[in-house]
Design an enzyme around this catalytic site. Structure first.
Site, mmCIF file in Angstrom:
data_model
loop_
_atom_site.group_PDB
_atom_site.id
_atom_site.type_symbol
_atom_site.label_atom_id
_atom_site.label_comp_id
_atom_site.label_asym_id
_atom_site.label_seq_id
_atom_site.Cartn_x
_atom_site.Cartn_y
_atom_site.Cartn_z
ATOM 1 N N GLU A 155 11.334 -9.094 8.365
ATOM 2 C CA GLU A 155 11.168 -8.746 9.778
ATOM 3 C C GLU A 155 9.943 -9.420 10.399
ATOM 4 O O GLU A 155 9.941 -9.725 11.589
ATOM 5 C CB GLU A 155 11.040 -7.229 9.945
ATOM 6 N N HIS A 191 9.073 -3.524 0.977
ATOM 7 C CA HIS A 191 10.521 -3.639 0.862
ATOM 8 C C HIS A 191 11.009 -2.780 -0.287
ATOM 9 O O HIS A 191 10.327 -2.667 -1.305
ATOM 10 C CB HIS A 191 10.934 -5.102 0.625
HETATM 11 N N1 COA Z 1 2.444 -0.258 5.707
HETATM 12 C C1 COA Z 1 1.627 0.619 5.121
HETATM 13 N N2 COA Z 1 1.965 1.322 4.018
HETATM 14 C C2 COA Z 1 3.169 1.125 3.511
HETATM 15 C C3 COA Z 1 4.081 0.213 4.073
HETATM 16 C C4 COA Z 1 3.669 -0.501 5.212
HETATM 17 N N3 COA Z 1 4.470 -1.382 5.799
HETATM 18 N N4 COA Z 1 5.212 0.217 3.358
HETATM 19 C C5 COA Z 1 5.036 1.109 2.384
HETATM 20 N N5 COA Z 1 3.805 1.655 2.474
HETATM 21 C C6 COA Z 1 3.220 2.647 1.581
HETATM 22 C C7 COA Z 1 3.776 4.027 1.929
HETATM 23 O O1 COA Z 1 2.955 4.699 2.864
HETATM 24 C C8 COA Z 1 3.797 4.703 0.582
HETATM 25 O O2 COA Z 1 2.513 5.187 0.327
HETATM 26 P P1 COA Z 1 2.335 6.640 -0.388
HETATM 27 O O3 COA Z 1 2.975 6.463 -1.735
HETATM 28 O O4 COA Z 1 0.861 6.815 -0.410
HETATM 29 O O5 COA Z 1 3.047 7.603 0.498
HETATM 30 C C9 COA Z 1 4.058 3.540 -0.392
HETATM 31 O O6 COA Z 1 3.643 2.362 0.254
HETATM 32 C C10 COA Z 1 5.519 3.405 -0.738
HETATM 33 O O7 COA Z 1 6.251 3.455 0.466
HETATM 34 P P2 COA Z 1 7.757 3.903 0.551
HETATM 35 O O8 COA Z 1 8.043 4.415 1.929
HETATM 36 O O9 COA Z 1 8.095 4.784 -0.607
HETATM 37 O O10 COA Z 1 8.492 2.520 0.334
HETATM 38 P P3 COA Z 1 10.020 2.281 0.581
HETATM 39 O O11 COA Z 1 10.453 1.308 -0.437
HETATM 40 O O12 COA Z 1 10.756 3.560 0.683
HETATM 41 O O13 COA Z 1 10.013 1.662 2.028
HETATM 42 C C11 COA Z 1 10.091 0.239 3.859
HETATM 43 C C12 COA Z 1 10.410 0.398 2.371
HETATM 44 C C13 COA Z 1 10.558 -1.135 4.302
HETATM 45 C C14 COA Z 1 10.845 1.300 4.664
HETATM 46 C C15 COA Z 1 8.568 0.403 4.066
HETATM 47 O O14 COA Z 1 7.869 -0.545 3.288
HETATM 48 C C16 COA Z 1 8.186 0.322 5.540
HETATM 49 O O15 COA Z 1 8.220 1.337 6.242
HETATM 50 N N6 COA Z 1 7.811 -0.888 6.026
HETATM 51 C C17 COA Z 1 7.490 -1.039 7.432
HETATM 52 C C18 COA Z 1 8.759 -1.145 8.254
HETATM 53 C C19 COA Z 1 9.460 -2.462 8.047
HETATM 54 O O16 COA Z 1 8.848 -3.499 7.942
HETATM 55 N N7 COA Z 1 10.802 -2.404 8.019
HETATM 56 C C20 COA Z 1 11.637 -3.562 7.821
HETATM 57 C C21 COA Z 1 12.251 -3.547 6.461
HETATM 58 S S1 COA Z 1 13.083 -5.053 6.050
#
Ligand code: COA
Length: 367
Positions: free
Chosen positions: A300, A247
């Site tokens: 989610e 998140h």
């Molecule tokens: N599964 C695997 N790895 C994950 C992850 C997940 N659900 N969420 C984050 N990561 C990893 C990323 O690959 C990244 O790794 P890196 O630094 O080696 O590239 C690191 O953690 C940070 O991720 P980042 O995309 O910068 O985090 P964010 O804060 O921008 O993203 C979300 C937040 C929710 C978009 C992200 O956690 C995600 O894609 N989750 C899955 C989708 C989801 O559940 N969405 C509903 C949100 S309420």
């Protein structure tokens, strides 16, 4: 501030009085009231009132009679297009030209009708062409029950509880992508229908509102393999993200996930056991791979399980999220309207240096 932050992470774009996701402490408050105190005590439509009017009364009204044209059964598309259409049908005036009470009333009408549109779209997706008569829907009690009656012609009380709880938990969450979108459109002075329909578009993506649709297949995959730990490892080894984890705000537990997990158990979800096993496996594996980045279970994951107890098909989950989020969008659109300031951030140009067109390609042949 001139520093570029990818995804605007950590950038404070607004001040808000609406909701307070508590990053470390794992709680979420609407206008200061913890969601734990709301679920089961106030139905969604009264929580809408709390968020929009800072008062449970009168809350969100019932939807007015409306038969959207050309429903496709793809609920986010139907919702987005019908809301945009209503701007014209209802001759909604621009937010910049109307009084706050009129803007609030437009948003109340649109919020209520959003539920009716999604229910009717879901009915079309079920292959039914005959709408449920409004008199039958009006027999229902709370908004979640009326929603189910309009969709299926019947409403199981457990399904009503699942949807009402889910809608309350997801009614508002600060400056997420769709709310930001709604505020941007509202800041241009556009009408409420334009702001709401734009927000639906932002919500339809899997990184925001579309994740639950991908969670049930994950649970089914883990169950089929019979080894949740191996299943999550395989996904991560393929470079995939585990839907329902991570998140942008929470570093501790997402309070909505905690509440919805409890609800899934209370409702006797047949997926509870496998979901719990996948959750434990995912948290352990994510911690092992990303020890410095907490990636807690997000809303989610358990939403998917709770909505499944109400037999909501995964494809419908983004639109169900939209039904809930109309409260947050409405509150933010009104708050934005008060600021009266156009949102227009800057971009840092990193493209090619000035150059002649000939460097890009041959000159066009004059016609
Ligand atoms: N599964 C695997 N790895 C994950 C992850 C997940 N659900 N969420 C984050 N990561 C990893 C990323 O690959 C990244 O790794 P890196 O630094 O080696 O590239 C690191 O953690 C940070 O991720 P980042 O995309 O910068 O985090 P964010 O804060 O921008 O993203 C979300 C937040 C929710 C978009 C992200 O956690 C995600 O894609 N989750 C899955 C989708 C989801 O559940 N969405 C509903 C949100 S309420």
């Amino acid at each position: 501030m001139n520093e570029f932050r990818p995804g605007l992470e950590g950038v404070v774009a607004f001040q808000t009085e609406i909701a307070e996701p508590d990053r470390e402490g794992g709680s979420l408050r609407y206008r200061g009231v913890d969601i734990e105190e709301l679920v089961g005590r106030y139905p969604y439509e009264k929580v809408w009132g709390l968020l929009v009017d800072e008062s449970f009364e009168p809350g969100m009204p019932d939807p007015e009679p409306f038969r959207p044209a050309n429903l496709t059964g793809n609920a986010p598309s139907d919702l987005q297009s019908a809301l945009a259409h209503l701007s014209a049908d209802w001759e909604l005036r621009k937010l910049v030209d109307i009084e706050p009470e009129d803007a609030r009333d437009d948003l109340a009408r649109l919020s209520a009708i959003a539920m009716s549109i999604v229910a009717q779209s879901a009915r079309v997706a079920d292959g039914k062409t005959d709408p449920v008569p409004d008199e039958d829907v009006e027999q229902g009690g709370i908004a979640a029950e009326k929603f189910l009656l309009r969709w299926r012609g019947e409403a199981d009380p457990k399904h009503v509880q699942a949807i009402d709880t889910y809608w309350i938990c997801t009614a508002e969450h600060g400056l997420n992508a769709s709310t930001f979108t709604a505020r941007i459109v509202a800041s241009t002075g556009a009408d409420a229908g334009a702001a709401m329909s734009a927000a639906v578009g932002a919500l339809s993506g899997p990184l925001h509102g579309g994740a639950p649709a991908r969670i049930l297949p994950m649970l089914e995959g883990a169950e089929k393999l019979g080894d949740p730990a191996q299943y999550v490892k395989n996904l991560l080894d393929r470079g995939e993200r585990l839907m329902g984890f991570g998140h942008r705000i929470y570093r501790g537990d997402d309070p909505r996930a905690t509440l919805l997990k409890r609800t899934a158990k209370e409702l006797g979800s047949s997926r509870y056991e496998v979901a719990d096993a996948v959750e434990q496996a995912a948290l352990a594996e994510l911690k092992r791979r990303k020890p410095d980045r907490p990636l807690p279970t997000n809303v989610e994951f358990w939403s998917a399980v709770v909505l499944d107890t109400a037999e909501i098909p995964p494809d419908l989950t983004p639109a169900m999220f939209g039904c809930a989020r109309v409260a947050g969008w409405s509150a933010h659109i009104l708050e934005e309207r008060k600021t009266g300031r156009l949102i227009r951030p800057s971009a840092q140009y990193v493209g090619p240096a000035p150059r002649p067109a000939s460097e890009v390609g041959a000159a066009p042949v004059p016609s």
